[in-house]
Design an enzyme around this catalytic site. Structure first.
Site, PDB file in Angstrom:
ATOM      1  N   GLU A  96       0.915  -2.817  10.616  1.00 24.02           N
ATOM      2  CA  GLU A  96       0.728  -2.770   9.163  1.00 24.02           C
ATOM      3  C   GLU A  96       1.840  -1.952   8.499  1.00 24.02           C
ATOM      4  O   GLU A  96       2.201  -2.206   7.350  1.00 24.02           O
ATOM      5  CB  GLU A  96      -0.643  -2.150   8.836  1.00 24.02           C
ATOM      6  N   GLU A  97       2.378  -1.007   9.214  1.00 24.24           N
ATOM      7  CA  GLU A  97       3.361  -0.093   8.610  1.00 24.24           C
ATOM      8  C   GLU A  97       4.815  -0.496   8.823  1.00 24.24           C
ATOM      9  O   GLU A  97       5.724   0.264   8.490  1.00 24.24           O
ATOM     10  CB  GLU A  97       3.123   1.332   9.131  1.00 24.24           C
ATOM     11  N   ASP A 113       0.856  -1.195   0.000  1.00 26.05           N
ATOM     12  CA  ASP A 113       0.000   0.000   0.000  1.00 26.05           C
ATOM     13  C   ASP A 113       0.890   1.243   0.000  1.00 26.05           C
ATOM     14  O   ASP A 113       1.876   1.300   0.746  1.00 26.05           O
ATOM     15  CB  ASP A 113      -0.868   0.074   1.267  1.00 26.05           C
ATOM     16  N   GLU A 160      -5.908  -6.604  11.606  1.00 27.79           N
ATOM     17  CA  GLU A 160      -7.217  -6.076  11.205  1.00 27.79           C
ATOM     18  C   GLU A 160      -8.312  -7.060  11.618  1.00 27.79           C
ATOM     19  O   GLU A 160      -9.199  -6.724  12.408  1.00 27.79           O
ATOM     20  CB  GLU A 160      -7.255  -5.804   9.690  1.00 27.79           C
ATOM     21  N   ASP A 196      -0.249   7.767   7.953  1.00 25.91           N
ATOM     22  CA  ASP A 196       0.062   6.369   8.315  1.00 25.91           C
ATOM     23  C   ASP A 196       1.348   6.340   9.144  1.00 25.91           C
ATOM     24  O   ASP A 196       1.445   5.647  10.156  1.00 25.91           O
ATOM     25  CB  ASP A 196       0.305   5.517   7.057  1.00 25.91           C
ATOM     26  N   LEU A 250      -3.472   3.155  11.351  1.00 21.91           N
ATOM     27  CA  LEU A 250      -4.446   4.027  10.681  1.00 21.91           C
ATOM     28  C   LEU A 250      -5.225   3.224   9.649  1.00 21.91           C
ATOM     29  O   LEU A 250      -4.809   3.090   8.502  1.00 21.91           O
ATOM     30  CB  LEU A 250      -3.743   5.217  10.013  1.00 21.91           C
ATOM     31  N   ASP A 251      -6.356   2.693  10.094  1.00 19.20           N
ATOM     32  CA  ASP A 251      -7.224   1.942   9.193  1.00 19.20           C
ATOM     33  C   ASP A 251      -8.004   2.924   8.312  1.00 19.20           C
ATOM     34  O   ASP A 251      -8.471   3.955   8.795  1.00 19.20           O
ATOM     35  CB  ASP A 251      -8.205   1.122  10.053  1.00 19.20           C
ATOM     36  N   ASP A 269      -3.011  -1.968  13.549  1.00 21.13           N
ATOM     37  CA  ASP A 269      -3.119  -1.181  12.326  1.00 21.13           C
ATOM     38  C   ASP A 269      -3.270   0.258  12.803  1.00 21.13           C
ATOM     39  O   ASP A 269      -4.342   0.656  13.260  1.00 21.13           O
ATOM     40  CB  ASP A 269      -4.345  -1.619  11.510  1.00 21.13           C
TER      41      ASP A 269
HETATM   42  P1  AHM Z   1     -11.057  -0.989  -0.879  1.00 16.47           P
HETATM   43  O1  AHM Z   1     -10.602   0.392  -1.209  1.00 16.47           O
HETATM   44  O2  AHM Z   1     -10.402  -2.042  -1.703  1.00 16.47           O
HETATM   45  O3  AHM Z   1     -12.546  -1.090  -0.864  1.00 16.47           O
HETATM   46  O4  AHM Z   1     -10.534  -1.263   0.598  1.00 16.47           O
HETATM   47  C1  AHM Z   1     -11.136  -0.651   1.694  1.00 16.47           C
HETATM   48  C2  AHM Z   1     -10.817  -1.422   2.914  1.00 16.47           C
HETATM   49  C3  AHM Z   1     -11.463  -0.811   4.132  1.00 16.47           C
HETATM   50  O5  AHM Z   1     -12.702  -1.426   4.432  1.00 16.47           O
HETATM   51  C4  AHM Z   1     -10.408  -1.030   5.178  1.00 16.47           C
HETATM   52  O6  AHM Z   1     -10.537  -0.109   6.216  1.00 16.47           O
HETATM   53  C5  AHM Z   1      -9.141  -0.795   4.401  1.00 16.47           C
HETATM   54  O7  AHM Z   1      -9.404  -1.359   3.142  1.00 16.47           O
HETATM   55  C6  AHM Z   1      -7.914  -1.436   5.005  1.00 16.47           C
HETATM   56  O8  AHM Z   1      -6.770  -0.958   4.383  1.00 16.47           O
HETATM   57  P2  AHM Z   1      -5.879   0.204   5.066  1.00 16.47           P
HETATM   58  O9  AHM Z   1      -5.564  -0.232   6.464  1.00 16.47           O
HETATM   59  O10 AHM Z   1      -4.676   0.263   4.198  1.00 16.47           O
HETATM   60  O11 AHM Z   1      -6.663   1.464   5.045  1.00 16.47           O
HETATM   61 MG    MG Z   2      -5.464  -1.430   7.554  1.00 16.36          MG
END
Ligand code: AHM
Ligand code: MG
Length: 335
Positions: A93-94, A64, A278, A70, A116-117, A114
């Site tokens: 996650e980071e 990502d 997560e 983040d 920053l979700d 995580d």
């Molecule tokens: P999407 O953009 O493929 O729909 O993904 C969204 C999902 C969220 O529901 C979730 O919070 C997030 O991906 C998790 O990823 P991150 O922690 O990188 O934000």
């Molecule tokens: Mg996440």
């Protein structure tokens, strides 16, 4: 006006009177997470002034693109948990690998986090979150081993999330139900506002990225047809609610019922979401609130992690809604 004076620390001490040692540890570790959430809450609200919006220019271990927030969030949780002295390592996650924190004898916990979700929401003023799970170390070795780090979610001592929305709310469980604490910005303290969060057995909303629908298992496409058609009893169609932040969507399910799912698709055999920081923490929370979480085939809390950034297909929310999803996935419809 209700009297809101119970702090997170008061609550933890009250719940674990029978084990003062554990209560003291939980108070410190959850207190550290709450302290980083206070820092982060302010940083998110001030990001447009401080130059913290936008991309940082690098990628995390799962590919990502990292946002500046983040990185800021990760450093905030690292600093707070390191100062607790109780945490040997965090799986974040980071971070590419588990990050070593306390080295002393007292560092007997592992935190999966995580920071920053939903970070795609940072630049559009949308909700974001923090997700965390806490484990006791198993090995007495000087360095945390894979036995300490790669766990089943059912071994968590505590788990929770912080939702940075119109207010900042921390919901957590230490294995005795789920309670919610709202940040009182005047006092700089999380205060008990939701004594018991119980997930209704069924809801009327679903959360999923329908942009991926064509890549899903045909049974899940049938499930979406089922959710979106009218039924004579008036329970369907379900409304779609998808914020781009898992924490925000799950919080809605805990209050109003319903479900969130991120299944495997033709391009991603294991879906998108990561097991350790997560899915497993949120599964512990939702089960403690009377809900259910699975891969669609297996209870999330029973999945043994094989690597720290492992992904799993994920469905979570109201028990009846999740069971019906599982039936569709297995058999293409209810029995
Ligand atoms: P999407 O953009 O493929 O729909 O993904 C969204 C999902 C969220 O529901 C979730 O919070 C997030 O991906 C998790 O990823 P991150 O922690 O990188 O934000
Ligand atoms: Mg996440």
């Amino acid at each position: 006006m209700p009297d809101r004076t119970t702090t997170l620390a008061d609550h933890v001490r009250g719940r674990h009177r029978d084990d003062p040692g554990l209560a003291a540890d939980l108070e410190i570790v959850l207190g550290a997470i709450a302290a980083s959430a206070r820092t982060l809450s302010r940083a998110i609200r001030r990001a447009a002034f401080t130059g913290e919006l936008g991309l940082a220019g690098n990628e995390n271990a799962t590919g990502d693109a990292q946002k500046k927030l983040d990185l800021l969030a990760n450093e905030a949780v690292v600093a707070a948990l390191a100062s607790s002295g109780l945490v040997a390592a965090i799986v974040s996650e980071e971070e590419d690998t588990a990050r070593r924190l306390g080295t002393g004898k007292g560092a007997r916990y592992i935190v999966c986090i995580d920071p920053l979700d939903g970070s795609s929401n940072t630049d559009v003023d949308g909700c974001v979150g923090t997700i965390f799970g806490l484990y006791r170390r198993l090995d007495g070795a000087p360095e945390p081993t894979s036995r300490d780090l790669l766990r089943r979610g059912s071994e968590q001592l505590a788990a929770g999330y912080v939702l940075y929305g119109p207010s900042t709310l921390l919901a957590c469980t230490t294995g005795q139900g789920v309670s919610g604490f709202t940040l009182d910005e005047d006092r700089g303290e999380f205060l008990l506002t939701h004594e018991t969060l119980r997930c209704p057995p069924r809801g009327r909303c679903y959360s999923a990225n329908l942009g991926n629908l064509k890549g899903w298992h045909p049974h899940l496409r049938k499930y979406v047809d089922y959710l979106t058609e009218k039924d004579p009893g008036g329970r369907r169609p379900y409304s779609l609610r998808y914020t781009g932040a898992l924490v925000a969507d799950l919080h809605r399910s805990l209050i109003d019922g319903g479900l969130y799912f991120y299944p495997a698709d033709s391009a991603h055999a294991s879906g998108k979401l990561r097991l350790m920081y997560e899915c497993a923490p949120l599964a512990f929370v939702v089960e403690q609130a009377g809900g259910r979480a699975s891969t669609g085939m297996e209870r999330i809390l029973d999945v043994q992690a094989g690597s720290i950034h492992q992904r799993v297909p994920f469905v979570i929310g109201s028990v009846e809604d999740v069971i019906l999803y599982e039936r569709f996935l297995k058999d293409g419809g209810p029995a």
